[in-house]
Design an enzyme around this catalytic site. Structure first.
Site, PDB file in Angstrom:
ATOM      1  N   LYS A 251      -6.380  -6.297  -1.163  1.00  0.00           N
ATOM      2  CA  LYS A 251      -5.357  -5.410  -0.584  1.00  0.00           C
ATOM      3  C   LYS A 251      -5.752  -4.000  -1.000  1.00  0.00           C
ATOM      4  CE  LYS A 251      -0.333  -4.718  -0.170  1.00  0.00           C
ATOM      5  NZ  LYS A 251      -0.372  -3.312   0.138  1.00  0.00           N
ATOM      6  N   ARG A 256      -3.109   2.020   6.811  1.00  0.00           N
ATOM      7  CA  ARG A 256      -3.377   1.019   7.831  1.00  0.00           C
ATOM      8  C   ARG A 256      -3.660   1.720   9.154  1.00  0.00           C
ATOM      9  NH1 ARG A 256       0.171  -4.352   8.298  1.00  0.00           N
ATOM     10  NH2 ARG A 256      -0.927  -5.432   9.941  1.00  0.00           N
ATOM     11  N   GLU A 301      -7.966  -1.044   7.093  1.00  0.00           N
ATOM     12  CA  GLU A 301      -7.390  -0.127   6.123  1.00  0.00           C
ATOM     13  C   GLU A 301      -8.417   0.992   5.940  1.00  0.00           C
ATOM     14  OE1 GLU A 301      -4.322  -0.671   5.000  1.00  0.00           O
ATOM     15  OE2 GLU A 301      -4.113   0.444   3.140  1.00  0.00           O
ATOM     16  N   PHE A 341      -9.754  -5.780   8.885  1.00  0.00           N
ATOM     17  CA  PHE A 341      -9.201  -7.068   8.459  1.00  0.00           C
ATOM     18  C   PHE A 341      -8.627  -7.906   9.596  1.00  0.00           C
ATOM     19  CE2 PHE A 341      -5.765  -3.975   7.443  1.00  0.00           C
ATOM     20  CZ  PHE A 341      -4.731  -4.499   8.205  1.00  0.00           C
TER      21      PHE A 341
HETATM   22  P1  ATP Z   1       3.165  -1.854   0.968  1.00  0.00           P
HETATM   23  O1  ATP Z   1       4.426  -1.112   0.683  1.00  0.00           O
HETATM   24  O2  ATP Z   1       2.785  -2.856  -0.077  1.00  0.00           O
HETATM   25  O3  ATP Z   1       2.020  -1.001   1.406  1.00  0.00           O
HETATM   26  P2  ATP Z   1       3.868  -2.612   3.670  1.00  0.00           P
HETATM   27  O4  ATP Z   1       5.310  -2.830   3.889  1.00  0.00           O
HETATM   28  O5  ATP Z   1       3.239  -1.403   4.242  1.00  0.00           O
HETATM   29  O6  ATP Z   1       3.522  -2.789   2.147  1.00  0.00           O
HETATM   30  P3  ATP Z   1       2.931  -5.269   3.713  1.00  0.00           P
HETATM   31  O7  ATP Z   1       2.762  -6.212   4.812  1.00  0.00           O
HETATM   32  O8  ATP Z   1       3.980  -5.588   2.759  1.00  0.00           O
HETATM   33  O9  ATP Z   1       3.126  -3.823   4.328  1.00  0.00           O
HETATM   34  O10 ATP Z   1       1.574  -5.079   2.974  1.00  0.00           O
HETATM   35  C1  ATP Z   1       0.443  -5.002   3.774  1.00  0.00           C
HETATM   36  C2  ATP Z   1      -0.083  -3.580   3.796  1.00  0.00           C
HETATM   37  O11 ATP Z   1      -1.219  -3.526   2.960  1.00  0.00           O
HETATM   38  C3  ATP Z   1      -0.587  -3.275   5.187  1.00  0.00           C
HETATM   39  O12 ATP Z   1       0.384  -2.575   5.945  1.00  0.00           O
HETATM   40  C4  ATP Z   1      -1.860  -2.498   4.974  1.00  0.00           C
HETATM   41  O13 ATP Z   1      -1.636  -1.112   5.012  1.00  0.00           O
HETATM   42  C5  ATP Z   1      -2.283  -2.825   3.568  1.00  0.00           C
HETATM   43  N1  ATP Z   1      -3.487  -3.671   3.457  1.00  0.00           N
HETATM   44  C6  ATP Z   1      -4.503  -3.435   2.614  1.00  0.00           C
HETATM   45  N2  ATP Z   1      -5.428  -4.380   2.687  1.00  0.00           N
HETATM   46  C7  ATP Z   1      -5.013  -5.275   3.629  1.00  0.00           C
HETATM   47  C8  ATP Z   1      -5.549  -6.474   4.144  1.00  0.00           C
HETATM   48  N3  ATP Z   1      -6.678  -6.980   3.701  1.00  0.00           N
HETATM   49  N4  ATP Z   1      -4.838  -7.125   5.105  1.00  0.00           N
HETATM   50  C9  ATP Z   1      -3.663  -6.622   5.548  1.00  0.00           C
HETATM   51  N5  ATP Z   1      -3.117  -5.496   5.086  1.00  0.00           N
HETATM   52  C10 ATP Z   1      -3.774  -4.812   4.134  1.00  0.00           C
END
Ligand code: ATP
Length: 581
Positions: A251, A256, A301, A341
């Site tokens: 992660k 994103r 990402e 990803f």
């Molecule tokens: P956070 O506040 O943890 O960034 P979020 O609400 O934006 O979370 P989540 O689905 O909870 O989204 O966490 C996934 C986020 O992590 C994605 O939106 C993306 O930006 C990031 N990310 C980083 N690496 C990856 C990966 N390998 N696959 C998917 N998402 C990834």
């Protein structure tokens, strides 16, 4: 179609906050709307002219709008201003001064939805030195022919202050009922919306082709797909239990990006589906070389890297690219890597319904890895030990932890579920998890904070009922600069009373439209007689609240209010914390 039909509906909607009534008014309006104006009607209803991702906004300044009102009504700007101060809203002020005028003159021409929309769209598209004069001309010409009620809503749309308190879900309920005969068809419309982010296009499809059209709605380049999201998991053990046979990926801590291309044109959308193409000219230029397909939608990402070592740099470094001017400099100072990803679409085929493992294979085939393009490192989930090693590697490489993805999981656009899990270090020890919460109100400060807000009322999102439920008051963690910035940012979101979508156990000094998301940490989650988060779920008549919440300094402007932490997540954290203790 007469714009008056819309204005009358909007007027009725302003006088209620009951969702059923709001829906009924909308159904009645949609039934009178022909397919070729329904998309425009939906945008206007939301106070827009195009879907958000296009970034097309009328952007008219208050001063100019006031001048136009003065010109059309024949009163002085000073009188308009006085009325504005009295009503607190320029749209309302305009309807009052125009009301006085219409008693003495005839309306020349009835204005249509088409005309209002086209004029607002033109205003939004105007640029350059002469644009102010042209805008003024357009606004005045509309106001000259508008009834006071119509003028009121035209101005609200122009100034970005249209707040009818209807969420997309309510609009979709109404569209389903009006055009497919059954409100229970809403999930199909939601599906179409999730893969296009364009409610106007969804509405038009429903109006033209009913449920059949909606069911065959397809993902296509340049309409962003709402992102699939993850739930949290606390430990490697829990991750292996839930995901054995699936994959673990780094992660990474960047931004994103959803990359859309058709071979000649490329657009990039953010997590909240804003067009951010201009922040990544280097990526746009590299796309033809790094993507093998002609037409594609890929997710990655973007992470800032140290140009000498290639190592990942923290998220903050990427933020230097968030600017209108001087982007070339930021691009050369903060180069990025694009870590792919997922794949959502390739050459005419949607990949949304294809299981993760096959998508990942297709992704590997479609991406040419090089200095900028990489595939996010991934392993199969087999044991706690190997997962623990992989977490360590991710964090050493500058990542935040892992994403876990079920082998057979399809891409569920716009949904947060157990098919994707995230394992972050911070979740592993205690209830110090961060939450992203919506600012729905504020209390004035005392002492050093006199004249600004001292504490904020925050809410979690109950996504099942589309309500923002208060969960805490937060006053710590704010630096003076933070308070100044928040005060500025929240100015445009101030509303005279509690938003119909907010359920609060407290009455703050100032209410805000639920738009801004900030990150907080808390020491504990407790039952609360005051706050409304997850009310009645843990115990009848009681909600959940955060104890000792603290702002982390991060305004989550990459999130919409609907992306905030949900009431269900708060319940899960509450239960998880009990288990640990
Ligand atoms: P956070 O506040 O943890 O960034 P979020 O609400 O934006 O979370 P989540 O689905 O909870 O989204 O966490 C996934 C986020 O992590 C994605 O939106 C993306 O930006 C990031 N990310 C980083 N690496 C990856 C990966 N390998 N696959 C998917 N998402 C990834």
């Amino acid at each position: 179609m007469r714009f008056g039909v819309l204005a009358e509906t909007f007027g009725r909607m302003e006088s209620t906050s009951k969702r059923l009534e709001l829906t009924a008014y909308l159904v009645e309006m949609f039934r009178q709307t022909l397919p070729d104006v329904v998309a425009r009607t939906v945008y206007l209803l939301q106070g827009k002219v195009r879907p958000d991702y296009e970034g097309v906004e009328p952007g008219v300044a208050e001063k100019m709008a006031m001048k136009a009102v003065a010109k059309s009504s024949g009163v002085s700007v000073r009188e308009v201003d006085a009325q504005y101060k009295k009503c607190g809203d320029l749209g309302e002020a305009a309807s009052v001064v125009l009301e006085e005028k219409t008693q003495t003159t005839f309306l020349v021409e009835e204005i249509t939805v088409e005309r209002v929309y086209d004029t607002l769209y033109r205003i939004a598209k105007l640029e350059g030195a002469r644009s102010q004069n042209m805008k003024m001309k357009y606004v005045s010409s509309l106001l000259n022919d508008a009834t006071p009620l119509e003028a009121r809503f035209i101005l609200k749309i122009l100034l970005g202050t249209m707040r009818l308190g209807v969420a997309e879900n309510t609009i979709m309920d109404a569209l389903a009922e009006a055009y497919t005969g059954e409100r229970s068809n809403r999930p199909f419309l939601e599906g179409a919306y999730n893969v296009s982010s364009d409610l106007g296009r969804v509405a038009e499809t429903a109006a033209r082709d009913g449920i059949v059209g909606i069911r065959s709605f397809r993902v296509a380049p340049f309409s962003p797909v709402r992102p699939m999201l993850a739930e949290r998991v606390r430990s490697e053990e829990a991750a292996v239990e839930a995901m054995a046979g699936g994959s673990a990926e780094y992660k990474l801590d960047g931004e994103r990006v959803q990359i859309h291309t058709d071979g000649t044109r490329t657009e990039i959308f953010s997590r909240r589906l804003e067009r951010i193409t201009d922040q990544y000219p280097d990526v746009v230029e590299a796309v033809p070389a790094m993507v093998k397909a002609n037409r594609a939608i890929l997710e990655a990402e973007a992470v800032a890297i140290n140009p000498d070592t290639g190592a990942f740099l923290p998220f903050q470094d990427l933020m230097h690219r968030r600017r209108k001017h001087g982007i070339e400099k930021a691009v050369s100072e903060y180069p990025v890597s694009v870590n792919f990803f997922d794949v959502l679409y390739l050459d005419g085929q949607s990949y949304l319904d294809i299981p993760y493992t096959a998508r990942r294979r297709a992704l590997a085939d479609a991406v040419v890895q090089g200095e900028m393009a990489r595939l996010v490192p991934a392993i199969e989930v087999t044991s706690v030990e190997s997962l623990a090693d992989f977490v360590e590697n991710s964090i050493n490489a500058g990542g935040e932890g892992l994403m876990l993805k079920a082998a057979d999981s399809v891409y569920r656009a716009g949904s947060r579920g157990k098919q994707w899990l995230k394992l972050k270090r911070e979740y592993q020890d205690s209830v110090g998890d961060s939450l992203d919460l919506v600012v729905v109100g504020a209390f004035y400060g005392r002492g050093r904070r006199t004249g600004t807000y001292g504490t904020f009322l925050l809410a979690a999102y109950d996504d099942e009922n589309d309500v923002f439920q208060s969960v805490c008051k937060v006053g710590t963690g704010f630096k003076d600069e933070d308070l100044d910035t928040l005060h500025q940012l929240l100015r445009d979101m101030t509303i005279p009373r509690c938003d119909p979508r907010v359920d609060s156990g407290m009455e703050p000094d100032v209410w805000f439209a639920p738009e801004m998301v900030i990150e907080v940490v808390a020491s504990e989650i407790t039952q609360s007689p005051v706050h409304r988060a997850a009310a009645g779920i843990v115990r009848k008549g009681t909600g959940l609240a955060l104890r000792f919440p603290k702002f982390t300094g991060r305004v989550r402007d990459d999130k919409l209010a609907e992306d905030a932490s949900t009431a269900q997540e708060v319940v899960a954290l509450y239960r998880g914390q009990k288990k640990i203790s």
